[in-house]
Design an enzyme around this catalytic site. Structure first.
Site, PDB file in Angstrom:
ATOM      1  N   ARG A   1      53.352   3.735  -7.025  1.00 44.34           N
ATOM      2  CA  ARG A   1      53.921   2.413  -6.739  1.00 44.34           C
ATOM      3  C   ARG A   1      52.957   1.521  -5.959  1.00 44.34           C
ATOM      4  O   ARG A   1      53.071   0.308  -5.990  1.00 44.34           O
ATOM      5  CB  ARG A   1      55.237   2.548  -5.995  1.00 44.34           C
ATOM      6  CG  ARG A   1      55.116   3.019  -4.561  1.00 44.34           C
ATOM      7  CD  ARG A   1      56.502   3.226  -3.927  1.00 44.34           C
ATOM      8  NE  ARG A   1      56.439   3.334  -2.492  1.00 44.34           N
ATOM      9  CZ  ARG A   1      56.197   4.443  -1.821  1.00 44.34           C
ATOM     10  NH1 ARG A   1      55.958   5.570  -2.461  1.00 44.34           N
ATOM     11  NH2 ARG A   1      56.196   4.441  -0.500  1.00 44.34           N
TER      12      ARG A   1
ATOM     13  N   ASP B   1      28.562  -3.343  16.102  1.00 49.51           N
ATOM     14  CA  ASP B   1      27.839  -4.284  16.949  1.00 49.51           C
ATOM     15  C   ASP B   1      27.530  -3.569  18.260  1.00 49.51           C
ATOM     16  O   ASP B   1      27.728  -2.363  18.388  1.00 49.51           O
ATOM     17  CB  ASP B   1      28.628  -5.586  17.139  1.00 49.51           C
ATOM     18  CG  ASP B   1      29.856  -5.435  18.021  1.00 49.51           C
ATOM     19  OD1 ASP B   1      30.182  -4.310  18.445  1.00 49.51           O
ATOM     20  OD2 ASP B   1      30.517  -6.469  18.276  1.00 49.51           O
TER      21      ASP B   1
ATOM     22  N   CYS C   1      33.546  -2.378  16.445  1.00 51.66           N
ATOM     23  CA  CYS C   1      33.164  -3.432  17.382  1.00 51.66           C
ATOM     24  C   CYS C   1      34.154  -3.398  18.536  1.00 51.66           C
ATOM     25  O   CYS C   1      35.003  -2.509  18.599  1.00 51.66           O
ATOM     26  CB  CYS C   1      33.079  -4.804  16.722  1.00 51.66           C
ATOM     27  SG  CYS C   1      34.645  -5.590  16.269  1.00 51.66           S
ATOM     28  N   GLY C   2      34.066  -4.318  19.440  1.00 46.19           N
ATOM     29  CA  GLY C   2      34.932  -4.310  20.612  1.00 46.19           C
ATOM     30  C   GLY C   2      36.406  -4.346  20.272  1.00 46.19           C
ATOM     31  O   GLY C   2      37.186  -3.507  20.720  1.00 46.19           O
TER      32      GLY C   2
ATOM     33  N   HIS D   1      48.366   4.063   1.118  1.00 48.74           N
ATOM     34  CA  HIS D   1      49.113   2.942   0.547  1.00 48.74           C
ATOM     35  C   HIS D   1      48.251   1.768   0.113  1.00 48.74           C
ATOM     36  O   HIS D   1      48.642   1.027  -0.786  1.00 48.74           O
ATOM     37  CB  HIS D   1      50.157   2.436   1.547  1.00 48.74           C
ATOM     38  CG  HIS D   1      51.232   3.427   1.826  1.00 48.74           C
ATOM     39  ND1 HIS D   1      52.344   3.096   2.566  1.00 48.74           N
ATOM     40  CD2 HIS D   1      51.388   4.723   1.474  1.00 48.74           C
ATOM     41  CE1 HIS D   1      53.136   4.150   2.656  1.00 48.74           C
ATOM     42  NE2 HIS D   1      52.571   5.150   1.999  1.00 48.74           N
ATOM     43  N   ASN D   2      47.111   1.574   0.776  1.00 54.24           N
ATOM     44  CA  ASN D   2      46.293   0.389   0.508  1.00 54.24           C
ATOM     45  C   ASN D   2      44.957   0.704  -0.148  1.00 54.24           C
ATOM     46  O   ASN D   2      44.189  -0.198  -0.433  1.00 54.24           O
ATOM     47  CB  ASN D   2      46.037  -0.389   1.796  1.00 54.24           C
ATOM     48  CG  ASN D   2      47.308  -0.661   2.564  1.00 54.24           C
ATOM     49  OD1 ASN D   2      47.482  -0.160   3.672  1.00 54.24           O
ATOM     50  ND2 ASN D   2      48.219  -1.418   1.983  1.00 54.24           N
TER      51      ASN D   2
ATOM     52  N   ARG E   1      36.780  -1.005  22.403  1.00 59.81           N
ATOM     53  CA  ARG E   1      37.183  -1.357  23.773  1.00 59.81           C
ATOM     54  C   ARG E   1      38.641  -1.015  24.074  1.00 59.81           C
ATOM     55  O   ARG E   1      39.086  -1.180  25.204  1.00 59.81           O
ATOM     56  CB  ARG E   1      36.928  -2.836  24.047  1.00 59.81           C
ATOM     57  CG  ARG E   1      35.452  -3.168  24.118  1.00 59.81           C
ATOM     58  CD  ARG E   1      35.208  -4.610  24.506  1.00 59.81           C
ATOM     59  NE  ARG E   1      33.781  -4.856  24.640  1.00 59.81           N
ATOM     60  CZ  ARG E   1      33.180  -5.964  24.285  1.00 59.81           C
ATOM     61  NH1 ARG E   1      33.874  -6.971  23.766  1.00 59.81           N
ATOM     62  NH2 ARG E   1      31.882  -6.109  24.448  1.00 59.81           N
TER      63      ARG E   1
ATOM     64  N   GLY F   1      37.545  -4.678  16.900  1.00 64.55           N
ATOM     65  CA  GLY F   1      37.742  -4.283  15.510  1.00 64.55           C
ATOM     66  C   GLY F   1      38.008  -5.457  14.589  1.00 64.55           C
ATOM     67  O   GLY F   1      37.914  -5.334  13.374  1.00 64.55           O
ATOM     68  N   ASN F   2      38.312  -6.615  15.162  1.00 64.07           N
ATOM     69  CA  ASN F   2      38.681  -7.772  14.346  1.00 64.07           C
ATOM     70  C   ASN F   2      37.506  -8.437  13.648  1.00 64.07           C
ATOM     71  O   ASN F   2      37.578  -8.719  12.449  1.00 64.07           O
ATOM     72  CB  ASN F   2      39.413  -8.813  15.207  1.00 64.07           C
ATOM     73  CG  ASN F   2      40.833  -8.415  15.490  1.00 64.07           C
ATOM     74  OD1 ASN F   2      41.559  -8.035  14.596  1.00 64.07           O
ATOM     75  ND2 ASN F   2      41.225  -8.484  16.748  1.00 64.07           N
ATOM     76  N   GLY F   3      36.453  -8.712  14.367  1.00 65.50           N
ATOM     77  CA  GLY F   3      35.323  -9.431  13.779  1.00 65.50           C
ATOM     78  C   GLY F   3      34.719  -8.697  12.594  1.00 65.50           C
ATOM     79  O   GLY F   3      34.456  -9.296  11.548  1.00 65.50           O
TER      80      GLY F   3
END
Length: 144
Positions: free
Chosen positions: A133, A10, A66-67, A99-100, A110, A69-71
Site C-alpha cells: 500500500r 557539516d 548536521c546540528g 513506509h516511505n 545537537r 538535521g534540517n538544513g
C-alpha cells in the site's frame, strides 16, 4: 559484497559522522563526502555530491548529519530521486524505510546522543521498504 553507503556532514555533525563511519565500516562500504573537520562549512557543498551519488547508483543509501538535521535534509530533498527523512529516534528511521522508502536520513547531532545516532543508523540500514500500500504513495512523491 558490502552495501555502499554515502555519508556527509557539516561542522556540527563532523564528530557524529566519524563515529557512525567507524561503527559501520566493517559491514558497509562507506563513501565519505565530508566535511573533514569541525571548521565552519556550508553543508550544501557536501550534501549535493552525496545525494547525486545515490541518484546515479554509486551508493545505495545515505546518512547526513548536521546540528538540527534540517538544513541537510532540505538540501537533499531538492534532488528528484531522493527521499530524505529527518530522524531523531530509531522508530522514525524504521518507518522512514518501511513506509516511505527513504534512501537518505538526516540526524540532528545537537539534539540526540551518539548512542541514539548509532541506533538510528542501524535501524535505517537494516530495515527494508514494505512496498504494498505504501508503493502507490511513494510513486506520487516526485513532482515534475
Amino acid at each position: 559484497m558490502k552495501r555502499k553507503i554515502a555519508i556527509a556532514a557539516d561542522h556540527a555533525g563532523y564528530e557524529y559522522k566519524e563515529i557512525v563511519k567507524k561503527y559501520f565500516s566493517e559491514n558497509f562500504e562507506i563513501q565519505d563526502f565530508g566535511t573533514f573537520s569541525t571548521d565552519s562549512v556550508d553543508y550544501p557543498d557536501f550534501v549535493h555530491p552525496a545525494a547525486v551519488s545515490i541518484e546515479n547508483g554509486e551508493n545505495e543509501l545515505g546518512i547526513l548529519i548536521c546540528g538540527s538535521g534540517n538544513g541537510v535534509q532540505i538540501t537533499a530533498n531538492k534532488h528528484q530521486k531522493i527521499r530524505c527523512a529527518l530522524c531523531w529516534m530509531p522508530d522514525i528511521a524504521t518507518l522512514a524505510r518501511q513506509h516511505n522508502d527513504a534512501n537518505m536520513i538526516s540526524i540532528p547531532a545537537r539534539f540526540i546522543s551518539k548512542e541514539i545516532a548509532i541506533e538510528i543508523v542501524d535501524k535505517f540500514l537494516s530495515t527494508d521498504f514494505e512496498g504494498g500500500r505504501h508503493q502507490n504513495r511513494v510513486d506520487k512523491i516526485a513532482f515534475c
